[in-house]
Structures are given as structure tokens and as C-alpha cells.
Scaffold this motif. Sequence first.
Motif, short mmCIF file in Angstrom:
data_model
loop_
_atom_site.label_atom_id
_atom_site.label_comp_id
_atom_site.label_asym_id
_atom_site.label_seq_id
_atom_site.Cartn_x
_atom_site.Cartn_y
_atom_site.Cartn_z
N TYR A 91 10.92 63.34 61.81
CA TYR A 91 11.02 63.86 63.17
C TYR A 91 12.37 63.53 63.82
O TYR A 91 12.55 63.70 65.01
CB TYR A 91 9.88 63.33 64.03
CG TYR A 91 8.53 63.57 63.40
CD1 TYR A 91 8.18 64.85 62.97
CD2 TYR A 91 7.62 62.54 63.21
CE1 TYR A 91 6.97 65.09 62.36
CE2 TYR A 91 6.39 62.76 62.62
CZ TYR A 91 6.07 64.03 62.19
OH TYR A 91 4.86 64.27 61.59
N TYR A 100 1.25 64.81 76.26
CA TYR A 100 2.20 64.72 75.15
C TYR A 100 1.73 65.51 73.94
O TYR A 100 2.55 65.95 73.14
CB TYR A 100 2.47 63.25 74.81
CG TYR A 100 3.13 62.53 75.96
CD1 TYR A 100 4.38 62.93 76.41
CD2 TYR A 100 2.49 61.50 76.64
CE1 TYR A 100 4.97 62.32 77.50
CE2 TYR A 100 3.07 60.88 77.72
CZ TYR A 100 4.31 61.29 78.15
OH TYR A 100 4.89 60.69 79.24
N THR A 101 0.41 65.69 73.81
CA THR A 101 -0.04 66.51 72.68
C THR A 101 0.37 67.97 72.90
O THR A 101 0.74 68.67 71.95
CB THR A 101 -1.57 66.38 72.50
OG1 THR A 101 -1.90 65.01 72.31
CG2 THR A 101 -2.03 67.16 71.29
N SER A 114 3.09 69.20 74.34
CA SER A 114 4.48 69.45 73.92
C SER A 114 4.66 69.15 72.44
O SER A 114 5.49 69.78 71.78
CB SER A 114 5.44 68.62 74.76
OG SER A 114 5.13 67.25 74.68
N ASP A 115 3.88 68.21 71.91
CA ASP A 115 4.00 67.90 70.50
C ASP A 115 3.60 69.08 69.64
O ASP A 115 4.27 69.38 68.64
CB ASP A 115 3.13 66.67 70.15
CG ASP A 115 3.37 66.17 68.75
OD1 ASP A 115 4.54 65.91 68.41
OD2 ASP A 115 2.40 66.08 67.97
N ARG A 162 6.11 70.77 67.05
CA ARG A 162 5.75 70.81 65.63
C ARG A 162 5.70 72.24 65.11
O ARG A 162 6.18 72.54 64.01
CB ARG A 162 4.38 70.16 65.42
CG ARG A 162 4.39 68.66 65.52
CD ARG A 162 2.99 68.08 65.30
NE ARG A 162 3.03 66.63 65.26
CZ ARG A 162 3.35 65.93 64.19
NH1 ARG A 162 3.63 66.56 63.05
NH2 ARG A 162 3.37 64.62 64.22
N HIS A 174 11.65 66.56 69.84
CA HIS A 174 10.60 66.12 70.74
C HIS A 174 10.99 64.72 71.22
O HIS A 174 10.60 63.71 70.62
CB HIS A 174 9.26 66.10 70.01
CG HIS A 174 8.08 65.92 70.91
ND1 HIS A 174 7.07 65.05 70.64
CD2 HIS A 174 7.74 66.53 72.07
CE1 HIS A 174 6.15 65.13 71.62
NE2 HIS A 174 6.54 66.02 72.49
N TYR A 200 2.06 55.65 70.78
CA TYR A 200 2.59 57.01 70.58
C TYR A 200 2.49 57.41 69.10
O TYR A 200 2.16 58.54 68.77
CB TYR A 200 4.06 57.08 71.03
CG TYR A 200 4.26 57.36 72.50
CD1 TYR A 200 3.49 56.74 73.48
CD2 TYR A 200 5.23 58.26 72.93
CE1 TYR A 200 3.69 56.99 74.82
CE2 TYR A 200 5.45 58.52 74.29
CZ TYR A 200 4.67 57.87 75.24
OH TYR A 200 4.87 58.13 76.56
N TRP A 240 2.42 61.68 67.68
CA TRP A 240 3.43 62.49 68.37
C TRP A 240 4.75 62.42 67.62
O TRP A 240 5.20 61.33 67.24
CB TRP A 240 3.59 62.02 69.83
CG TRP A 240 2.35 62.25 70.62
CD1 TRP A 240 1.48 63.30 70.45
CD2 TRP A 240 1.80 61.46 71.66
NE1 TRP A 240 0.43 63.20 71.33
CE2 TRP A 240 0.61 62.08 72.10
CE3 TRP A 240 2.20 60.28 72.29
CZ2 TRP A 240 -0.19 61.57 73.12
CZ3 TRP A 240 1.41 59.76 73.33
CH2 TRP A 240 0.24 60.40 73.73
N SER A 241 5.35 63.55 67.43
CA SER A 241 6.51 63.64 66.54
C SER A 241 7.82 63.34 67.28
O SER A 241 8.74 64.14 67.29
CB SER A 241 6.57 65.04 65.91
OG SER A 241 6.70 66.04 66.90
N ASN A 242 7.87 62.17 67.89
CA ASN A 242 9.05 61.82 68.68
C ASN A 242 10.21 61.38 67.80
O ASN A 242 10.02 60.81 66.73
CB ASN A 242 8.72 60.68 69.65
CG ASN A 242 7.63 61.06 70.62
OD1 ASN A 242 6.53 60.53 70.59
ND2 ASN A 242 7.93 62.02 71.48
N ARG A 290 -6.84 64.90 69.38
CA ARG A 290 -5.82 65.89 69.76
C ARG A 290 -6.40 67.29 69.74
O ARG A 290 -6.20 68.07 70.67
CB ARG A 290 -4.65 65.83 68.75
CG ARG A 290 -3.80 64.57 68.78
CD ARG A 290 -2.91 64.50 67.53
NE ARG A 290 -2.10 65.71 67.42
CZ ARG A 290 -0.77 65.74 67.55
NH1 ARG A 290 -0.10 64.64 67.76
NH2 ARG A 290 -0.13 66.89 67.44
#
Length: 963
Positions: A23, A56-57, A59-60, A64, A75, A112, A117-119, A752
Motif C-alpha cells: 500500500y 475509513y472503510t 474510503s478504503d 482499493r 490512501h 488501523y 485499511w490500506s494506508n 467491514r
Amino acid sequence: MQRYNPKEIEPKWAKIWDETGVYTTDLNSSRPKYIGMSMFNYPSGAGIHIGHAMNYTISDVKARFKRQQGYESYHPVGWDAFGLPAENYAIKTGVSPQESMANIIPGYHKQYKAMGWSNDWEKEIATHLPEYYKWSQWIFCEMYRHGLVYQDSRMQWWCPIDNTVLANEQVIDGKCWRHDGPDDPPVEKREIKQWFFKITDYADELLEATDRLDWTESVKLAQKNWIGKSSGAEIDFALENSSKKIKVFTTRPDTIFGATFLVLAPEHELVQQITGEEQKAEVDKYVKAAIAKSEVERQESKEKTGVFTGAYAINPANDEKIPIWIADYVLTGYGTGAIMAVPGHDQRDNEFAKKYDLPIIETVEAYTFDEENPPKKGKPNTKRNVAICVVKDKEGKFLTLKWNKLDWHNFVMGGVEEGEELIKAAKREIAEETGYTDVEFKSRMPFALNSVFYAAHKDVNRDIRVDVLLFKLKSDKKQEVKLEAHEDFEPVWIEQSKLRSLHPIGGLDYIVRWIEEGDYVYAGEGRVIDSGEYDGLSTSEAREKIVTDLEKQGVAEEKVNYRMRDWSVSRQRYWGAPIPIIYCKKCGPKLVPDEDLPVILPELTDFTPTGDGRGPLARAEDWLKVDCPKCGGPAERETDTLDTYVDSSFYMLRYFDPRNQEAIFDSKIANKWAPIDFYNGGDHATAHMLYARFVTRFLNKIGKINNPEPFKQFLFNGKVSASDGSAFSKSKGNGIDPLEIISQGYGADALRTYLMFAAPLELGARWDPQGVPGTYRFLNRLWNLVEEFAHSKPLETRDSAKDEILRAAHKMIKKVTEDIEANRYNTAIAAMMECVNDFYRLKVAEFGNNAIWRKALESLVACVAPFAPFIADELWQQLGHSSSVHKDSWPKWDEKYLQADTVKIAVQVNGKLRAEIEASTDATETEITKLAKANDNVKAHITGKKIIKTIYVPGKLVNLVAQ
RNA sequence: GGGGAUGUGGCGGAAUUGGUAGACGCGCUAGCCUUAGGAGCUAGUGAGGCAACUCGUGUAGGUUCAAGUCCUAUCAUCCCCACCA
């Protein structure tokens, strides 16, 4: 075969992702960019809650999805670390905010990652770090250098508990946003010197650009209302016997002939000067009381109050002498703090005039329009005065006329002859048409109705002026009614509640409202009367002409006002970025030079506010003392810190270049990555968003960034509410801990997926304890499907169900792709569930290791991946891949697989469903109609009837209209 | 007071341009299976009726061959702004 065990696979994949950096975004990549994010988090000791999980899910999933589609998808992650909660915690416990942040934030990292979450953790930012807030301070300086910063003393909201200034939006129902319990005291007002950003300079362009944004509609509207543009004029009213004048702001200069008094706000600067000797005591008392009252208390008492100043002004339109009053319903902060009161056409002025017995004049008549009979061009106009006679009897019923053969049912009405008195004419009409003679005049609607329409029976355009008169029926005394030949009607008494169902003449709505409410101030547009040379003009024409004429005399000018005020950025608190200003006794306030930025926030041991209006920083004596950057003499630093909204107004841009020490960001990189493609959140929809737009526009103006708008798309998502529909709250203790759901064994994937499935994103999910188990079952079915496939024997023969498998898969791909793009996550998930169900049904016939099944399952796993990333990578591996599903894996659908050989056609008879027939896709209308008529059930419904019409909707239905 | 949004089964919610109302999930019912689990599989599930059929998208009207969808009125709930002249 393995069983689905999220507890095992989720930590495993979290670790792999961490190690392999899937990510991590390459900001210089040559791929097309995509940046999706949610509003960054305020770190508190409590950790993430279900609302964070939701935000956050969202936008994740988006990030993704784009990453799988081949975008360089970013992200980002960061912390809105400054602010009151950490400071209050410090006051209570003595633990410094720096220390509590250092303790708290690592915990968030784990959470997180557990959420999947793909931060991009390499680019993490936090607003409390000097490397970040250097740029908050830099923005202050840059704005200062561009004349957008000023210092002023203002009455400001003051929280008596925190001993600090509050922004308007931090005052909720008269209390501090943080102390809004029933026992907490209301906020107060105090005069405080503070720093402002001149956001009002940008009001117009912010407003103007709002319409073009791809944002949730309600948020755009809120922004517009917040800016609150209104155009009108400022008009000077000369004082009687004085050279002084009073400037008022009005949006309705067309009603100036109806201005019968002026009203000043109690704080208005002229109040003291104009008040007469006789009135002085009373005025002083009123002003004192008004200022002592908080604005909230003023608003609570709905009844208008005010006092006469003893002074008079001259209305510049007609030179009339009118009294000047003061009243607290006029606000000092808006317009000029003074108004011309038009009690004839403004509800508030009307209430005030009635209470204090001031004259009320109507100068506007309503203009209504009969849409069914618009005036025709080239036809002569005939003018007429008409009276509508509203007669009410003792039981509260109303007299109407109902025509027998025409579609007409309405009040008694009739023309007023030339020179005839209005009331007399009305009485005559009532007697002639209904026979009732004993009626008493009660009141006249305070404004007349004008209407122009085409009168077919006379072939002319009628221009009528209608007065509405209310009569009371005193007795049933009647005279004989002699109707003319064409007059075929009878009187009918109807209830008040039925008035709205009368024939819809123009203005009926006004009449009914006037009857229902007793009095009704007409504040709409119309035609101007009793206004000298302007009589007969429309209100909009009069508005323009009156202002132009007054402008010529030098007593008026066009003016635009905004409800929005400048942005106060000073906070008398510790935990924020110090305002980079140095006060020198000789040189005055000076900016800290750029090379001395950041002004580091000094460490303290005592964080309590000083209570004298200065923040805790006044205690840091060593830090406080500094040399003046101009003269080098002894000077002191500003002790206020910046509003945290300043920090959050540019963080999204800092993500483009988070480690840059030389500049807020490199314009080249920023121009590649701006604007933010997708932004979402469930709070701060107005202030934060507007401030972020303002700062971005500023950076655009000074050439730092090309795009003036920060957020291309903004989704204002709903909140998660408790199962009974109420809000989650700390005090109720009904919160849901996402990590607990995960550790219970359901895993982050099921959580999620549930959150994204429960409702449309804008609406917000309602927490259902059975919901996560439900999506868990779905994931489990998917798991078992792939596991079974992976362990099945190769299937050599051609799959007999090939077409159906492909159709199910491609239908799903299409739906999921389009729905994620359009933010319809709930139906995307439904489509995947449907696909799993289809596959279960199809695998009964034939299931085994072949290319078709493999492809179908791969596309399903890839589509699930944005929602349930852990299980997806695991199954992707099961299907034989060595790379991650989370990059470049998005399947494409092919329309050719979506076609079936046959379609089901609904057959209706007279609009009612009678049968369903199956026909080949390429069957013609004739063939299908024939097939439909051959159906037994359809036959039963059409025998003995004639089919007068057949409607055919290709591929959908046939409707036989039979008689 | 002003502005906005939403009303569809027992529940959350589906339904391009008006075109088979209730997709998908929860819950419930029945059956099967078993390593007896917080499991899995199959079927059913808007209401009434034995059935044909009738009724059904907050309420009342209207337009249409056809209305959850369009129009008019009305009720309810929620949100935002709130004396902005």
C-alpha cells in the motif's frame, strides 16, 4: 479442506502487507493517480469506534478498488492531534499532551492495521509535530503578507469552564460544545483581541464555485447558507436637525415608501449621540441589559422589545419624518447594525410595529398568475377591479358558489363598478348571487392580488386587481335571487379545512393563509403601490429604479452582504501551534521570520488557562522573551495558539509531500496529485470544508497549486446508530467496539462488509447484532466454494453450464464495478451475494477444476477484495496466484456474456399481471403478442372482450388493453 | 420561523427513461446432514383466500394502457440554519 478462520488469516496478511509494502504509494509513478481519503482522526485514549470503522472503510474500499484497477492509488493517514481534549486531559492528570499522543498514536496503528485499511504508513502525518505545524504557521505568515490577517477586538463567545474563546460553531444551543450538559453554564461574551483570517474576501468565489462541486447536495447547500450572500442596498437616512445620517442595509429598497421607522442595534455607535434627554435613562437601561444578555438569551425571548430614542430621521424617498428606535432583534454584526423597518412587508417589523403602535403601510400588492390561461399576445387588455367576498357564518363555515355544469367552485366574487365603493359592491354581489343580505364587514386582506390572464369568453386579456373582504353573516335573512340564464349555480357552505380544495385561482393560497392566520404579512414580490412615481412597477423594477435614483442623490449604493464572518484563528489555549507573532513595544506586532519557523511549542508542567484571557503559554517565561525581529529590542511572543481548523485546512495537500522541510509541498508533485479524488466523513461538513476550500484557493492565488478546489468528490456519509435508532454515546455506554467484533472471531472482513452493506452510505447504518454474523456467513460460503474448487479434480469435459457461469460472473462484475464507482456499496455487495448463490446452484450440475470455473471464482474474489481484503488475498493465493490480489486484479466484464437466449416477458391485461411467458431474445413483437394471447390465463381474461390497444415494451412486458 | 431530506414486509433495505414491487441480508418456518456448532445444505416466507383472485410502497386526490417512481394537497419523522433586514 480448511475452515474459514479470520483469526488466523487476518493477522497473517496484515503482517505480509506491512512487510511487502503493497500500500506504499509512489508519488512519482507514471500510472494514473487516485487519492481517496476520509477526514483524519482525532486521537483519543478511547481508540477507534464504530463510526471510524464506517468512515475509513468507505474510503478504503474506494482506494482499493482503484488500486486493483491499475491506478497508483493513495490512501493516506494522519492525526489531527492538536485540540482541547488532550489539553484537558493534561490539566486533569498532569500528563503532557506530547506524552499522551506518544502513548496513544501507536495503539491506533495496530487498530488501523487490524481493520485492514490500506494506508500508506510511510507518509503518515501528525499536526502536533513541529515538522507539520511549521506549515500551519507559514500559512499564517503568508496570509499576513497578503493582507488577509488582521487583529481586532471582538465580543467573542467565552466558555466559563475552559476559560477560552469559542468559535461560533463550537457554541451549541447556547452552551460550549464540550460542556453542553444540563448542569453546564451557558457561554458568555467577552471582548478579546484576536487574530482573524479574512475569509470574507473569498466569500463570493467560494459561493460561486460551490455549484460545480461533485459533493453531497445537502453539504453544498449548507455551505451556501453558511456564506449567506444577500444583495441589496445601503441607504442613508438623514437625522432630523442634524448633519448626521444613519446607514441601513436592506434587500428590499422597493419597499422604502413603507419604511415607517428605523431600528438600531443596541450596540450601534450612534445610539448615545442621538438619544434625547427625556429618553436617556430608559435607553441606557435597555442597552445595558441587552449587552449583558448573551445572544442566546436574546434569542430565547421571542417577543420583540425595544425603546424609542427620541430622535427622528428623514425617509429619503418621500421626505417623511420617521422615529428611530433601538431593539435587540437588530444584530450589530450584520449589515450596518441598523435597518429601515417596513412593517407592511416584513414579519419581524410588523410584530414590533404592532407592539409599539407604529404605523403600518402596505406598498406591495401580490401578483399572481393563472398558469392555465396565460395572457395571449396581441389581445387587448381590459382592466377591472374585483372583490372576493369571504362570508363566514356563526359555525365557522364559509359561503361559496358551486356551478352545476362548470368545473367551478369558489368564493362569491364580482366586479366593482367605476366609482362604486368596495364594501358596497361586495355586499351587492353577495345579495344578488346568494340572497344573503344581513352581512357585516369585518376586515380586508392587507394586500390586493393582481392577475393577468386570457379570458376566452370575451377574447381579451384581463388585467384584474382583486381585493379580498371578510364578512360575517349576522342572520339568515335573504332576498329573492334572480339568476340570469347562464348563471347556473348554488350557494354551498363549506368547512374551513376544505378551503384549499376550491377551484385553484391564483392567490387562493394567500387568501386561505390570511383566513387561517388572521393576519398575514405579505413579504413576497408583486406590484408597487402608494410609492409616488414608482406606482405600478413590479417590485424588482422598483428595486432597481429606486436605488439608481437614490444613488444619484448620493444617499444609496448597491451592496452585497454575507452572513459569514471572518475566521477567528486565536485560541487562548496551550495545545496548538503558536501564532508566529512577536510583540515589540517599539515596532508593534511583527511576524516571526520564515527562517525562524517553526515556533516550537514549549513544554509546560501547568496547563490550566490563566483566566485573564491569556493562554497557558504566558507561563513559559523563557520562551516568551525574545528579540524583536525588526529592531532587535526586547519583545514578547504571542501567547495565543492557532485554531486547529487551521491545521486541518491544508493537511490533505501536505499528504502530497509530507516530508518536505523546505516548502509546504512541491508544486510539481501537488499538481499531479490534486485534487483529492474522493473525500468522505460524517462530521464537520460546513466549517472544516469551507476553511479547506479557502486555504486551497489562497494557495492557488499565490501560485502554489493549480487547482483552486481541494476535493473533487465529497461524500457526507451517515453515522452508525444503535439498534434502536438512537445515537451511540459515551454516557449511554451503548457503543460498539470494532476490535471486539473482530476478536470475537468474525474478523475485520465481516465487519467491514456488514458496515458497507447495511444501508446506503449517505444514510448511515443501523447497528444490527445479527448483521456481522450475516456477512460472515456470506464470506464463509465464498471460502468454502473456493476451497472446494481448489481441492476438486480437473474437469476435462466442456462445462455444460458454461454460459450460465459466465453470465453470473459477468453480471456481477458489471454491477460491482458500476456500483463502487457510484458509491452504491450496499447493492454491490448484494450482487456478489447473488453471484455466490448462483454459483452454489450451478455447481450442483458440474464442478471441477477447469478454466471457466477458475476465471469465474477469480473475478468473484477480486470483486470481494475491496470490502474483505484479508480473505480475498488468502483465496487468491488458493487459486494459484503468488502476487497480491490488491494490485492490478480488477476483472472486466464482456457484454456478450450478459445476453441470454430467452427472456421472460410479463403479460398484463388492463395493466394487471396475468402471466409470464418465455420467448427467445430475438422474437418480434407480433410473435410475442401471439404467444401472450395463447396463454390460458390470459385467454380467460380477454375472451368476450375486444383488444383495443397493445403496448409492448421490448424484452419486458406486453400489456393488452381489453374492453 | 426558514431550508433540506426521508416515509416500501416482522427488521435493514432493492427497484435506469413510469413497465413483473419487495433484489440482497436479518429474522422466522419446515426438512436434510453432521466432526452436535455461534456450523452447513435445501425449500418456503407482504396480507387475505381452499382456490380463481383480491388488496398492497405514510394519507387523500389526479395524470396514464401502466405510478414506489410524475402532479396537487396533507400527515409524520429526522437533520441543518435560526430575528442575517
